[in-house]
Design an enzyme around this catalytic site. Structure first.
Site, mmCIF file in Angstrom:
data_model
loop_
_atom_site.group_PDB
_atom_site.id
_atom_site.type_symbol
_atom_site.label_atom_id
_atom_site.label_comp_id
_atom_site.label_asym_id
_atom_site.label_seq_id
_atom_site.Cartn_x
_atom_site.Cartn_y
_atom_site.Cartn_z
ATOM 1 N N HIS A 43 60.007 11.504 2.034
ATOM 2 C CA HIS A 43 60.027 12.414 3.175
ATOM 3 C C HIS A 43 61.043 13.530 2.980
ATOM 4 O O HIS A 43 60.793 14.692 3.308
ATOM 5 C CB HIS A 43 60.353 11.641 4.458
ATOM 6 C CG HIS A 43 59.192 10.892 5.011
ATOM 7 N ND1 HIS A 43 59.315 9.723 5.725
ATOM 8 C CD2 HIS A 43 57.859 11.144 4.956
ATOM 9 C CE1 HIS A 43 58.116 9.295 6.082
ATOM 10 N NE2 HIS A 43 57.227 10.139 5.627
ATOM 11 N N CYS A 62 45.687 18.029 -3.523
ATOM 12 C CA CYS A 62 46.449 18.313 -2.308
ATOM 13 C C CYS A 62 47.750 17.517 -2.255
ATOM 14 O O CYS A 62 48.496 17.589 -1.286
ATOM 15 C CB CYS A 62 45.622 18.026 -1.053
ATOM 16 S SG CYS A 62 45.179 16.289 -0.834
#
Length: 556
Positions: free
Chosen positions: A186, A486
């Site tokens: 993250h 992606c």
């Protein structure tokens, strides 16, 4: 004396400044017993602290917007986990204070996650942050977080919790360095979104002296301690050259000989759209729709709410391509109304498309909302399913799209090795593939994407991962269909050239990376990219693959 440390560069740019360490809360409260009549009051204190921390995380998410909002809202749900709170209540009834009960309950849950070796083990850092915030509030001490400073600095931490990374002020935080984490953690993803140079998985980062001068190269992963004037001059010159290269290239993505490579943006919702438009994104290659569902873990958003959110994104790219990923719930994104609470290994259980096929009404509502959102718009809408394992999965998703009357292309994400190995079979049912390299690496190497100790296996330059990308791209070409990337691999400019050489037809990334990738692609021909890809695949390690590709492209 100048020394050089090597970590994993995860966000482009150079930062030169003094070290400031992340502040931490008191981790272990004193163990003292309370009288039985005090239990109810202590339980109320614990609940109030939990609710306050959860509300603060949501508020931080609202301020940050985009991907950070989804991450922080998931962390807020973690704070209010019913089983954890029940354990806190039990411990208080046994004589613990509120703060000690919270500490011990979270510690027990932490051990379960850390020992399980599952995908959720990667959320230990998030869990620790939630615990520290609750305990700090109960003890009345400062929250863990970014240090106060009037002067810009380089932030150093063992790991950065999403709550801290999301609200970093780029005017003060020149860059950051962490000891833990990986290229798809993250912290790394949010650093790229902020455009802050960052290096993660740096051994000994915590030993850097407060106030020491460091130079951080977020492209190479190098951290120079007490850099000399020559090093600083070289890094500044390289950074200036990169900026000059960025400003010299504009328009659609393409190689030097005109081979088109559409550059798309990864977005988490409407808040991410302005940055994508400003960066010149040719559309959206990954629209993560989880953010809508994380607002309320107990209930799915209404069709009306979904239509409004989807239309805001679709309207921003009237002539572009917008690829929407349907809800990817499960594993690290549990939802009370969907996710089984007793799965022994959620990462290998019911998640992604598997969850939606078990709850067809949720999928039907989302697909119907997308159909209504696209009505009357010239946008090229494409919809894809996460965690497709085989042709049966692909057919089930395509059938659901048709039943919902969705006027769009239907696609499948390649995140499981079986999907890459049998890509032609899957393409018999859908119209395009999109490679999610983060999860594809995780499942290929059995290496959790949040665990710094296995970050070398999460490196998207791993030749085995490149082989799977090549298999998928070759299958798509044979079927006359498209195959994009992606995952975070697309944000590495050098690797973007290799992916293009492997036959990938589009690249999607965080908006901040688009100018870097555009400028780099424009320097090389398709033939050069193909040779670099072949050289990378012929090696046996990520470092060797990177060096081999660089050697080809630099003409060495």
């Amino acid at each position: 004396m100048e020394t050089t440390l090597r970590g994993v560069g995860v966000s482009h740019g150079v930062a030169i400044g003094e070290v400031r360490h992340m502040g931490t809360a008191v981790l272990e409260p004193p163990a003292k017993q309370i009288a039985a009549e005090e239990a109810e009051r202590e339980q109320a204190r614990a609940r109030q602290a939990v609710d306050a921390v959860a509300a603060d995380l949501v508020a931080r998410g609202n301020l940050a917007g985009g991907e950070a909002q989804a991450v922080l809202e998931a962390q807020s749900l973690m704070a209010q986990d019913p089983e954890l709170m029940a354990d806190v209540d039990r411990r208080i009834n046994g004589g613990s204070t509120a703060e000690r009960a919270v500490y011990d309950a979270f510690a027990a849950y932490r051990e379960l996650l850390a020992a399980a070796g599952e995908y959720l083990a990667g959320r230990v850092a998030d869990l620790d942050d939630v615990r520290n915030r609750i305990v700090a509030r109960l003890l009345g001490v400062p929250m863990p977080g970014v240090p106060d400073s009037d002067e810009p600095y380089v932030l150093v931490a063992r790991d950065l919790a999403p709550a801290d990374t999301a609200l970093l002020d780029p005017a003060l935080v020149l860059g950051f360095v962490t000891e833990e984490g990986g290229p798809t953690s993250h912290s790394a993803i949010l650093a790229r979104a902020l455009g802050v140079p960052a290096v993660v998985a740096l051994p000994g980062a915590g030993d850097l002296a407060e106030g020491a001068l460091v130079a951080v190269d977020g492209s190479t992963g190098d951290v120079f301690v007490n850099p000399g004037e020559e090093t600083k001059t070289r890094l500044k010159a390289a950074a200036a050259a990169r900026v000059a290269a960025l400003s010299s290239v504009s328009g659609p993505g393409a190689t030097a000989d005109g081979h088109k490579v559409p550059l798309l943006a990864n977005v988490g919702g409407p808040a991410d759209v302005p940055a994508a438009v400003e960066a010149g994104a040719e559309g959206v290659g990954l629209f993560r729709t989880e953010f809508l569902f994380l607002d309320d873990s107990k209930n799915a958003p209404t069709e009306k709410k979904q239509v409004e959110a989807y239309r805001q994104v679709l309207e921003a790219f009237p002539e572009g391509r917008v690829v929407v990923r349907v809800l990817d719930a499960g594993a690290d994104k549990p939802l009370d109304f969907l996710t089984p609470a007793d799965e022994p290994n959620p990462a290998l259980g019911v998640r992604g498309l598997r969850t939606l096929l078990d709850h067809p009404e949720i999928l039907r509502t989302q697909l119907t909302a997308l159909a209504k959102a696209a009505e009357g718009l010239p946008v090229r809408l494409e919809v894809m399913a996460p965690m497709v394992a085989d042709r049966a999965d692909a057919k089930a998703f395509a059938d659901a799209c048709r039943e919902a009357g969705l006027n769009a292309k239907y696609g499948a994400m390649v995140e499981i090795p079986s999907a890459a190995l049998r890509a032609r079979s899957i393409l018999a049912e859908v119209e395009f593939l999109s490679l999610g390299t983060n999860d594809l690496a995780q499942y290929t190497f059995a290496a959790d994407r949040q665990v710094g100790a296995v970050s070398r296996l999460q490196d998207p330059w791993q030749p085995a991962l490149l082989d799977l990308v090549a298999l998928s791209a070759e299958a798509a070409k044979a079927e006359g269909k498209s195959c994009g990337v992606c995952g975070e691999a697309a944000s590495d400019p050098l690797l973007a050239c290799v992916l293009t050489g492997l036959g990938v037809t589009s690249l999607s990334m965080g908006a901040a990376s688009i100018p870097y990738v555009r400028a780099t692609l424009a320097q090389y021909t398709l033939e050069q990219c193909e040779r670099a890809a072949a050289a990378a695949r012929a090696t046996d390690s990520a470092d060797e693959a990177r060096a081999a590709a660089q050697a080809v492209l630099s003409g060495e």
